[in-house]
Design a protein around this motif. Structure first.
Motif, mmCIF file in Angstrom:
data_model
loop_
_atom_site.group_PDB
_atom_site.id
_atom_site.type_symbol
_atom_site.label_atom_id
_atom_site.label_comp_id
_atom_site.label_asym_id
_atom_site.label_seq_id
_atom_site.Cartn_x
_atom_site.Cartn_y
_atom_site.Cartn_z
ATOM 1 N N SER A 1 -4.123 -3.804 -1.909
ATOM 2 C CA SER A 1 -3.393 -3.869 -0.641
ATOM 3 C C SER A 1 -4.184 -3.234 0.499
ATOM 4 C CB SER A 1 -2.022 -3.194 -0.784
ATOM 5 O OG SER A 1 -2.163 -1.868 -1.264
ATOM 6 N N VAL A 2 -4.863 -2.103 0.209
ATOM 7 C CA VAL A 2 -5.670 -1.458 1.252
ATOM 8 C C VAL A 2 -6.830 -2.363 1.656
ATOM 9 C CG1 VAL A 2 -7.286 0.436 1.673
ATOM 10 C CG2 VAL A 2 -5.049 0.913 0.694
ATOM 11 N N THR A 3 -7.465 -2.985 0.656
ATOM 12 C CA THR A 3 -8.549 -3.922 0.965
ATOM 13 C C THR A 3 -8.036 -5.065 1.829
ATOM 14 O OG1 THR A 3 -9.623 -3.409 -1.136
ATOM 15 C CG2 THR A 3 -10.302 -5.430 -0.035
ATOM 16 N N ALA B 1 0.831 -1.205 0.000
ATOM 17 C CA ALA B 1 0.000 0.000 0.000
ATOM 18 C C ALA B 1 0.867 1.256 0.000
ATOM 19 C CB ALA B 1 -0.915 -0.002 1.225
ATOM 20 N N ARG B 2 1.936 1.265 0.828
ATOM 21 C CA ARG B 2 2.821 2.434 0.886
ATOM 22 C C ARG B 2 3.518 2.650 -0.457
ATOM 23 N NH1 ARG B 2 4.792 4.838 5.428
ATOM 24 N NH2 ARG B 2 4.457 3.008 6.732
ATOM 25 N N ARG B 3 3.954 1.540 -1.074
ATOM 26 C CA ARG B 3 4.645 1.645 -2.365
ATOM 27 C C ARG B 3 3.708 2.194 -3.437
ATOM 28 N NH1 ARG B 3 6.918 -3.758 -5.110
ATOM 29 N NH2 ARG B 3 4.668 -4.042 -5.352
ATOM 30 N N ALA B 4 2.458 1.686 -3.460
ATOM 31 C CA ALA B 4 1.493 2.165 -4.451
ATOM 32 C C ALA B 4 1.166 3.639 -4.221
ATOM 33 C CB ALA B 4 0.224 1.328 -4.386
ATOM 34 N N GLY B 5 1.050 4.049 -2.966
ATOM 35 C CA GLY B 5 0.793 5.452 -2.660
ATOM 36 C C GLY B 5 1.922 6.351 -3.127
ATOM 37 N N ASP B 6 3.157 5.892 -2.934
ATOM 38 C CA ASP B 6 4.318 6.678 -3.384
ATOM 39 C C ASP B 6 4.328 6.819 -4.905
ATOM 40 O OD1 ASP B 6 5.109 6.947 -0.775
ATOM 41 O OD2 ASP B 6 6.602 5.331 -0.846
#
Length: 756
Positions: free
Chosen positions: A136-138, A92-97
């Motif tokens: 990932s958030v799900t 999730a952190r990687r996708a947000g970045d």
């Protein structure tokens, strides 16, 4: 929903979302990502648009950062989820970045043609990042949801351990001490499972959870008196049988709750409900009507077999000893008519196929209509038989003659009479069990089918328990605890009869095209409006014993609110002020009923007191409407309405004053809750007596106006009779409720993980 959290197949998480809280938490994120993806369709943007996209991208990144921090904290506290949660948080952190980089205006280059900045040059990267982020958030949310399931399982295990201790105690002192602990653990379990029930998306699972929790709620009081009776009379076999049955039923209900939340064994979709006639008719009609679109959608043999299976299920009605000869003949006649119409359809169908027709012929169309009508007539007759029998039984059993006789015979120590009236009660139990089975056939929805099965099981179990309790009392007629124990089981029987009456109304609602669900009246007060009156009060949740004592009053509220709704539906003018305000009162009373069960929007006593104040204001508004309405009536009619209105006014003012009076201490709070529910019951009783009278008078004067008066005459009469502006609550429009939409937005804004 195995694809996406919000129905968008572009973002397949590969995880099934089973709760509303998880789904609602994902909606804002999906909305933001959809905004970013939609803007990709036009790669060249103005500076204003770019700034907006940049803000959305950065907001997503920051939100994901906070979200991941909470997820990592959860992982640290729950070692069994540490690896899975850690991986999901990392993704999730990687996708947000990645999304933050793709929406970073500073890293974008100006176009050589017009100088405008071009972003999202790599569409594939944005879509891939969006997929990864949602997936990932799900996963983080679903893993966090496992914590809730773990809490329920842990709470259940604590209850089971204490239940085992309770079953083995040998002294009153030890029993009192352990039962106190058991009560606290049951309160915790009730709140956890109540929240879970409200959060479930699957209506069948919600119905099963409600049934299991209802068993636990009723059995808690039974367990108390049955155990005390067994301790007082340790050598009494009937007392032991009575107690063992309660413990067994509680363990089964606890197991059912865990099966629902963990989807283990026979629970969930793996548990097959008995085949109901309603569903059989629905499927059969669907197949018949599909022939209009496709002559080859099924074979003639399969249609005939489907009808025969349907007719076979009607044997539950025709083979019953309690079905009258006329009813049996009517059902058999309609079954035969359905067979004949189906045979005509099959004949026309085969002829159409033989000439290679591409659509239904005229003969087929006629046969389709006749077949559909005949099975609909069969359904209507079966509904009439089942509902009619249930109504008759409820009228007969409403007098509670066998229960009264059993209590009297037990108190006199007359074992022979106890045996005689036990046979009568057993026969009534068998009638009720069979009637619940018939209602299940015509209930119309799977949740109502589950409720019918629960009612059938409850009558089947409680009947013998009443008999064993009566036998114990007959053996020990001077025992106060044995008498109290029999009373508790009789009350459980009466309570189930009340539930059956409500179930009957809901089944009728579905049959008549109305959903059986109560229209919610979301009248939680706005901050500041009512809280000023409650500053010194403390919010309290009722414990299990208090909720049990409230249950009977709560059921009366639910029955009265249903009666008010029934009367309201008889009005031609559904927008009439009296109708609208009566509906509001009934809906608020229903909220109070849910409070007595530990469910619904009212979570604490403060919420209940706020609701009572809003209800009193709505009642005063109704008084104002009644006063206006009575001004058009003649003397005798006006006196009747005004007399009832004065009663309503006094009750509402009393409730309003009580709501503004602070209380301290648990005992005083409980007494206030009790008085509020009783006052609400009295208010609804007055409204219920007013509605048919006002409806009759309204129709009468409406008819007279249409036939005798001109519109101008009526307007002048109304102007002359309109009262002057009144003071206080009677003139205050009710604007104290949140709207449904605003409450949903408020709920959607709550962060699931931060509440864990």
């Amino acid at each position: 929903m195995a694809s996406s959290p919000c129905g968008n197949s572009n973002f397949d998480s590969g995880l099934e979302i089973k709760t509303r809280s998880v789904e609602q938490t994902l909606i804002p994120l999906v909305s933001q990502i959809t905004t970013l993806i939609n803007h990709k369709d036009k790669p060249k943007k103005s500076e204003r648009t770019l700034a907006a996209i940049h803000r959305v991208g950065q907001a997503v990144s920051v939100a994901v950062g906070r979200f991941v921090a909470v997820g990592e904290a959860i992982a640290a506290e729950n070692q069994e989820l540490k690896d899975e949660m850690g991986q999901a948080c990392f993704e999730a952190r990687r996708a947000g970045d990645v999304i933050a980089q793709l929406t970073d205006v500073g890293s974008a280059l100006p176009s050589q043609l017009d100088g405008r900045v071009t972003v999202f040059s790599d569409r594939t990267a944005m879509v891939k990042a969006a997929r990864l982020l949602l997936s990932s958030v799900t996963k983080v949310l679903v893993l966090a949801d496992r914590i809730v399931i773990k809490q329920i399982i842990t709470s259940r295990n604590k209850v089971l351990v204490t239940l085992d201790h309770l079953e083995r105690v040998s002294t009153f002192q030890e029993f009192v001490q352990i039962f106190s602990q058991f009560g606290n653990e049951m309160v915790e379990f009730a709140h956890l499972t109540g929240d879970r029930q409200n959060d479930l998306k699957d209506e069948k699972k919600k119905a099963r959870m409600a049934a299991a929790r209802a068993v636990l709620e009723k059995c808690t009081m039974m367990l108390l008196t049955a155990s005390k009776t067994c301790l007082r009379h340790p050598d009494c076999e009937s007392a032991r049988i009575n107690k063992d049955a309660v413990f067994h039923r509680m363990r089964c209900a606890l197991e059912q709750v865990i099966e629902i939340v963990t989807e283990a064994r026979s629970c969930g979709e793996n548990r097959i409900l008995p085949a109901s006639i309603y569903n059989g008719i629905k499927e059969f009609k669907s197949g018949v009507e599909c022939l209009r679109e496709n002559l080859y959608s099924l074979s003639p043999q399969s249609m005939s077999s489907q009808l025969e299976a349907l007719v076979e299920r009607t044997e539950d009605f025709t083979d019953s000893a309690y079905t009258s000869h006329e009813q049996r003949q009517a059902i058999l006649g309609l079954c035969q008519l359905a067979r004949q119409d189906t045979q005509q359809l099959v004949h026309a169908w085969v002829e159409a196929q033989s000439v290679h027709a591409k659509e239904a012929t005229k003969d087929m169309e006629v046969a389709i209509l006749k077949t559909s009508q005949s099975v609909s007539d069969l359904r209507r007759e079966l509904h009439k038989v089942a509902v009619g029998r249930a109504s008759d039984l409820l009228k007969v059993h409403g007098e509670q003659l066998p229960l009264r006789a059993l209590k009297a015979a037990g108190a006199e120590g007359n074992l022979e009479e106890v045996a005689e009236y036990s046979r009568t009660l057993t026969e009534q139990k068998e009638q009720l069990v069979e009637t619940c089975r018939l209602l299940c056939h015509v209930s119309g929805t799977e949740p109502l089918e589950i409720t019918c099965i629960h009612a059938e099981e409850t009558f089947h179990v409680i009947g013998p328990q009443i008999i064993s309790a009566a036998q114990t009392l007959a053996l020990h007629p001077s025992s106060k605890i044995a008498k109290e124990n029999l009373e508790v089981f009789c009350e459980a029987w009466e309570s189930q009869l009340c539930d059956m009456a409500l179930l009957l109304r809901e089944i009728n609602d579905v049959f008549e095209g109305r959903r059986g669900d109560k229209r919610p009246y979301l009248s939680l007060p706005r901050p500041g409006k009512h809280l000023a009156n409650m500053k010194t009060a403390k919010a309290v949740k009722l414990d299990a014993e208090e909720q049990t004592s409230m249950a009977k009053l709560g059921l009366e509220l639910r029955l009265l609110s249903s009666d008010v709704d029934t009367e309201v539906e008889k009005w031609e003018d559904q927008e009439h002020e009296i109708v609208r305000q009566s509906q509001s009162l009934a809906s608020m009373a229903y909220n109070m009923y849910l409070f007595t069960r530990g469910e619904g929007l009212l979570k604490t006593t403060l919420d209940l007191f706020h609701q009572a104040e809003v209800l009193s204001e709505e009642g005063l508004q109704l008084c104002s409407s009644l006063r206006t309405f009575s001004s058009q009536l003649v003397d005798e009619e006006k006196t009747v309405v005004m007399t009832e209105m004065e009663k309503l006014l006094a009750l509402c003012q009393q409730l309003q004053m009580g709501a503004k009076t602070p209380v301290q201490g648990k005992a005083a709070t409980f007494q206030k809750v009790d008085s509020f529910i009783q006052a609400t019951r009295s208010i609804l009783s007055v409204v219920l007596s007013l509605l048919p009278c006002c409806n009759k008078l309204n129709r009468k004067y409406k008819s007279e106006r249409n036939s005798l008066s001109s519109p101008q005459d009526w307007r002048e009469r109304q102007d002359a009779s309109t009262p002057v502006k009144e003071e206080g609550a009677l003139n205050t429009k009710n604007s104290n409720g949140f709207g449904v939409k605003s409450l949903e937005q408020h709920m959607a804004g709550l962060n699931l993980l931060e509440s864990k």
